[in-house]
Design a protein around this motif. Structure first.
Motif, PDB file in Angstrom:
ATOM      1  N   LEU A 176       0.813  -1.218   0.000  1.00  0.00           N
ATOM      2  CA  LEU A 176       0.000   0.000   0.000  1.00  0.00           C
ATOM      3  C   LEU A 176       0.844   1.265   0.000  1.00  0.00           C
ATOM      4  CD1 LEU A 176      -2.631  -1.099   2.682  1.00  0.00           C
ATOM      5  CD2 LEU A 176      -2.848  -1.216   0.208  1.00  0.00           C
ATOM      6  N   TRP A 177       2.037   1.189   0.549  1.00  0.00           N
ATOM      7  CA  TRP A 177       2.831   2.420   0.727  1.00  0.00           C
ATOM      8  C   TRP A 177       4.262   2.041   1.054  1.00  0.00           C
ATOM      9  CZ3 TRP A 177       4.266   4.202   5.947  1.00  0.00           C
ATOM     10  CH2 TRP A 177       4.794   5.499   5.989  1.00  0.00           C
ATOM     11  N   ASP A 228       2.914  12.219   4.174  1.00  0.00           N
ATOM     12  CA  ASP A 228       2.637  11.955   2.754  1.00  0.00           C
ATOM     13  C   ASP A 228       1.148  12.186   2.524  1.00  0.00           C
ATOM     14  OD1 ASP A 228       5.255  11.315   2.423  1.00  0.00           O
ATOM     15  OD2 ASP A 228       4.940   9.198   1.981  1.00  0.00           O
ATOM     16  N   ASN A 229       0.818  13.078   1.600  1.00  0.00           N
ATOM     17  CA  ASN A 229      -0.595  13.370   1.349  1.00  0.00           C
ATOM     18  C   ASN A 229      -1.168  12.421   0.301  1.00  0.00           C
ATOM     19  OD1 ASN A 229       0.185  14.249  -1.182  1.00  0.00           O
ATOM     20  ND2 ASN A 229       0.304  16.398  -0.583  1.00  0.00           N
ATOM     21  N   TYR A 230      -2.416  12.636  -0.050  1.00  0.00           N
ATOM     22  CA  TYR A 230      -3.085  11.663  -0.915  1.00  0.00           C
ATOM     23  C   TYR A 230      -2.513  11.622  -2.315  1.00  0.00           C
ATOM     24  CZ  TYR A 230      -5.991  15.472  -2.860  1.00  0.00           C
ATOM     25  OH  TYR A 230      -6.438  16.599  -3.488  1.00  0.00           O
ATOM     26  N   LEU A 231      -1.881  12.709  -2.737  1.00  0.00           N
ATOM     27  CA  LEU A 231      -1.294  12.691  -4.067  1.00  0.00           C
ATOM     28  C   LEU A 231      -0.080  11.780  -4.103  1.00  0.00           C
ATOM     29  CD1 LEU A 231      -1.581  16.446  -5.104  1.00  0.00           C
ATOM     30  CD2 LEU A 231      -3.056  14.536  -5.750  1.00  0.00           C
ATOM     31  N   LYS A 232       0.703  11.796  -3.044  1.00  0.00           N
ATOM     32  CA  LYS A 232       1.849  10.884  -2.991  1.00  0.00           C
ATOM     33  C   LYS A 232       1.397   9.448  -2.777  1.00  0.00           C
ATOM     34  CE  LYS A 232       5.848  13.581  -1.585  1.00  0.00           C
ATOM     35  NZ  LYS A 232       6.944  13.701  -0.607  1.00  0.00           N
ATOM     36  N   LEU A 233       0.355   9.290  -1.989  1.00  0.00           N
ATOM     37  CA  LEU A 233      -0.086   7.936  -1.652  1.00  0.00           C
ATOM     38  C   LEU A 233      -0.820   7.266  -2.798  1.00  0.00           C
ATOM     39  CD1 LEU A 233      -1.433   8.686   1.924  1.00  0.00           C
ATOM     40  CD2 LEU A 233       0.660   7.473   1.338  1.00  0.00           C
ATOM     41  N   GLY A 234      -1.486   8.056  -3.631  1.00  0.00           N
ATOM     42  CA  GLY A 234      -2.284   7.455  -4.698  1.00  0.00           C
ATOM     43  C   GLY A 234      -3.568   6.823  -4.209  1.00  0.00           C
ATOM     44  N   LEU A 235      -4.036   7.253  -3.044  1.00  0.00           N
ATOM     45  CA  LEU A 235      -5.350   6.839  -2.530  1.00  0.00           C
ATOM     46  C   LEU A 235      -5.543   5.322  -2.490  1.00  0.00           C
ATOM     47  CD1 LEU A 235      -7.217   9.539  -4.602  1.00  0.00           C
ATOM     48  CD2 LEU A 235      -7.127   9.515  -2.112  1.00  0.00           C
ATOM     49  N   PRO A 236      -4.631   4.575  -1.896  1.00  0.00           N
ATOM     50  CA  PRO A 236      -4.807   3.117  -1.873  1.00  0.00           C
ATOM     51  C   PRO A 236      -6.044   2.708  -1.077  1.00  0.00           C
ATOM     52  CG  PRO A 236      -3.018   3.763  -0.432  1.00  0.00           C
ATOM     53  CD  PRO A 236      -3.413   4.992  -1.185  1.00  0.00           C
TER      54      PRO A 236
END
Lengths: 272, 265
Positions: free
Chosen positions: A219-220, A233-241
């Motif tokens: 996931l990350w 890490d915000n949602y753009l870096k995370l890719g919203l898993p």
């Protein structure tokens, strides 16, 4: 439901999962991933040995009271509106320079002995934890040392791919080291088409040691570039898993030196 | 359809593709090396392409490339984010491999015929610009190969050539060398012929690739996360053959681990 807009994200109820491990450790190998599963903290330590070498299990999240009810080692996923959510932010810090991988543990089996030769495994399905139907593409197989090894184990895994076709892992792969307890080592996938089942696990060459096999959905990953620093890490870096209310979240940890520190990670899950 | 707003990015269908190699390769500092036949996830591919006469258009279904789920009808795919790290410092680069041919011998002189088109993997089906021409060593060379590739350029002009390019040294397995195009050319529609001279031993592949992303691992066991503002949302197809090379700071490609987010909408 999945997030569909910035407004949707901003208005979504946010659930926080705290993952804090504080047992430390010394004599580690720089860069070598370790399991924190039986380390104290939040969630409580779970048993390192899975306790099933015939079919394996599909681990699930801990209960609401997992901080004080004899946890299974996995954090509670506080999704109360929907049974799925998306990780939209992760705040993390460590007292030592290190790196992390966050996974959903879809399947676990062990502890196998150093000379295990388990064939004909009929593993339970983990389809309900695949983001879309038959999406087994991004799954990884990991070895976890439950007790320290003597000798360098060679592990062979046979699988079924996403289409259910049997794929042999052949003679297997040497792990290159005699793994100390809690070592996490990713094994090569026998198939380029994902993993829908484990059908065989063998271990040769080593003369002592026990281990688990896990199928995990990553996931990350992240790096603590400076000890004691805090990162978000915000949602753009995370890719919203996507996560499920049943997801069995684990953090794999690798120190940059030989000493483990205290890990503090907070996952924000949008319940929408 | 396309992803044109932040809301559309958030609402997009997303899939995560992992790429991890569990074996390292001996390399040369600052030189890109292929990881294609190394064990890991995806499973090892076969370094030699297996077709010198026509070449192939590799896809995500070709052994050694990570699988990508099909996009919904009419949806376009993009590289939304990349999380990456490596046990060694260096640069990681990712391409969509559009065309592959090989393995050619050290003394090859092959005119290709009936080459399959890769127009389905360039933007709009017609934009062949920004495609790159690469050589990949399949077996080690004795002697310094000189390679000449004749091609049809991005505008459809046939008979264009790289000229005879000395690769400067005897290539070791997996070493990758980008070939220059003729002055004024910005891409390749088709490979027409491949010639190798001077070297006395060795085999190699030729690839046409579209660059998608690059990121640097600053120190050993380091990594980073590039969001969509850093990746720039390059177009990815659900048949894309995602190929990785590592240019390490030292002499091993290390144990890289990556996760790509592919969004479609």
């Amino acid at each position: 439901m999945a997030l569909s807009s910035v407004a949707n994200y901003l208005s979504a109820p946010k659930r926080i999962i705290t993952y804090r491990k504080n047992s430390g450790g010394t004599g580690l190998t720089a860069g070598q991933y370790l399991s924190l599963f039986d380390s104290g903290g939040s969630p409580l330590n779970g048993p390192l040995a899975v306790g099933n070498i015939t079919t394996g299990i599909v681990p699930v999240a801990g209960s609401y009271n997992s901080l004080n009810d004899g946890s299974n080692g996995y954090p509670y996923i506080p999704l109360t509106i929907n049974s799925t959510g998306q990780i939209t932010s992760i705040r993390y810090s460590d007292s030592t320079q290190s790196k992390y991988i966050l996974v959903d543990t879809l399947f676990s089996m062990g502890a196998f002995a150093f000379n295990a030769n388990i064939t004909g495994i009929v593993s339970p399905s983990w389809a309900s934890r695949a983001p879309t139907a038959n999406d087994y593409n991004d799954l990884e197989i990991w070895f976890e040392a439950v007790t320290a090894f003597t000798g360098i184990p060679t592990i062979a895994i046979d699988v079924k791919d996403r289409d259910g076709a049997a794929v042999s892992g052949g003679a297997g792969v040497s792990l290159g080291i005699a793994p100390p307890i809690r070592s996490m080592i990713q094994l090569p996938n026998p198939s380029s088409k994902g993993i829908s089942a484990i059908t065989k696990v063998t271990c040769t060459v080593a003369t002592a040691g026990t281990f688990n096999i896990h199928v995990m959905r990553r996931l990350w990953r992240a790096d603590v570039k400076y000890a004691t620093g805090e990162y978000v890490d915000n949602y753009l870096k995370l890719g919203l898993p996507k996560v499920y209310s049943t997801s069995a979240l684990r953090v794999l940890f690798a120190p940059s030196g030989t000493v483990a520190g205290v890990q503090h990670i907070e996952f924000e899950v949008s319940d929408a | 359809m396309a992803i044109a707003t932040l809301d559309q990015y958030i609402a997009a269908v997303r899939q995560r593709v992992t790429y991890s190699k569990t074996a390292s390769r001996t390399s040369v500092a600052a030189i890109p090396f292929s990881l294609f036949e190394l064990a890991g996830n995806p499973a090892a591919g076969v370094l030699a392409v297996g077709n010198t006469a026509n070449g192939i258009v590799p896809t995500d279904a070709t052994a050694g490339y990570p699988s990508i789920n099909n996009f919904a009808g009419g949806a376009l795919g993009y590289l939304g984010s990349v999380q990456f790290g490596n046990s060694v410092a260096g640069r990681i680069t990712m391409w969509d491999c559009l065309f592959s041919a090989g393995a050619y011998a050290f003394n090859s002189n092959v005119v290709l015929t009936a080459q399959p088109s890769y127009s389905g993997r360039v933007i709009g089906g017609t934009d062949f610009t920004n495609t790159e021409l690469w050589v990949e060593a399949v077996t080690a060379f004795t002697g310094i190969p000189t390679v000449t590739v004749t091609y049809t350029n991005q505008a459809g002009v046939t008979g264009k050539t790289t000229g005879a390019i000395s690769l400067v040294l005897a290539l070791t397995v997996g070493r990758m060398v980008q070939l220059p195009l003729a002055a004024g050319d910005t891409g390749i529609q088709k490979i027409e012929s491949v010639v190798c001279t001077v070297a006395t031993v060795g085999t190699f592949n030729v690839h046409v690739m579209r660059r998608l992303w690059t990121g640097r691992v600053r120190i050993n066991n380091d990594g980073d996360a590039h969001d969509m503002l850093k990746t720039g949302l390059p177009r990815v197809f659900d048949s894309s053959a995602l190929r990785i090379a590592v240019a390490a700071d030292s002499t091993a490609t290390g144990i890289p681990e990556m996760q790509f987010e592919i969004v479609s909408g």
